[in-house]
Design a protein around this motif. Structure first.
Motif, short mmCIF file in Angstrom:
data_model
loop_
_atom_site.label_atom_id
_atom_site.label_comp_id
_atom_site.label_asym_id
_atom_site.label_seq_id
_atom_site.Cartn_x
_atom_site.Cartn_y
_atom_site.Cartn_z
N TYR A 121 -57.16 -13.88 -145.12
CA TYR A 121 -57.77 -14.94 -145.75
C TYR A 121 -56.95 -16.10 -146.22
O TYR A 121 -56.15 -15.50 -147.02
N GLU A 128 -55.99 -9.73 -147.62
CA GLU A 128 -55.72 -9.14 -146.41
C GLU A 128 -56.97 -7.89 -146.33
O GLU A 128 -56.62 -6.96 -147.31
N SER A 129 -57.92 -7.90 -145.43
CA SER A 129 -58.89 -6.93 -145.58
C SER A 129 -58.34 -5.59 -144.85
O SER A 129 -57.10 -5.39 -144.32
N MET A 150 -58.45 -4.28 -151.45
CA MET A 150 -58.07 -5.40 -150.47
C MET A 150 -56.60 -5.77 -151.15
O MET A 150 -56.23 -6.17 -152.55
#
Length: 84
Positions: A82, A75-76, A1
């Motif tokens: 998020y 950031e996924s 991530m």
């Protein structure tokens, strides 16, 4: 991530980031849009828009942050951002 801020440094109560780097927040998520982001869910909403959210710190204090103060934190792989 992918994260906005690199590793927070040494663990423990003597870590100087305890009062400045939140360890927990209200669930607030968004997606990238141009050079910014759009909030898509979570946080404290009123009248259909995000107003603020809480950020908790390891030293025990909690901050109420306005929507304008939010920054992306992670950031996924799927592209979700998020925020706190």
């Amino acid at each position: 991530m992918k994260t906005r801020v690199p590793t927070r440094g040494r663990p423990g109560w003597r870590n100087p980031t305890l009062s400045t780097m939140p360890i927990l927040s209200d669930w607030t998520v968004g997606q990238k849009e141009g050079t910014g982001f759009v909030v898509t869910g979570g946080g404290h909403r009123w009248g259909g828009s995000l107003k603020n959210n809480n950020a908790a710190h390891a030293d025990g204090h909690v901050e109420l942050r306005s929507a304008k103060q939010l920054q992306w934190q992670a950031e996924s792989p799927e592209g979700l951002i998020y925020l706190y």
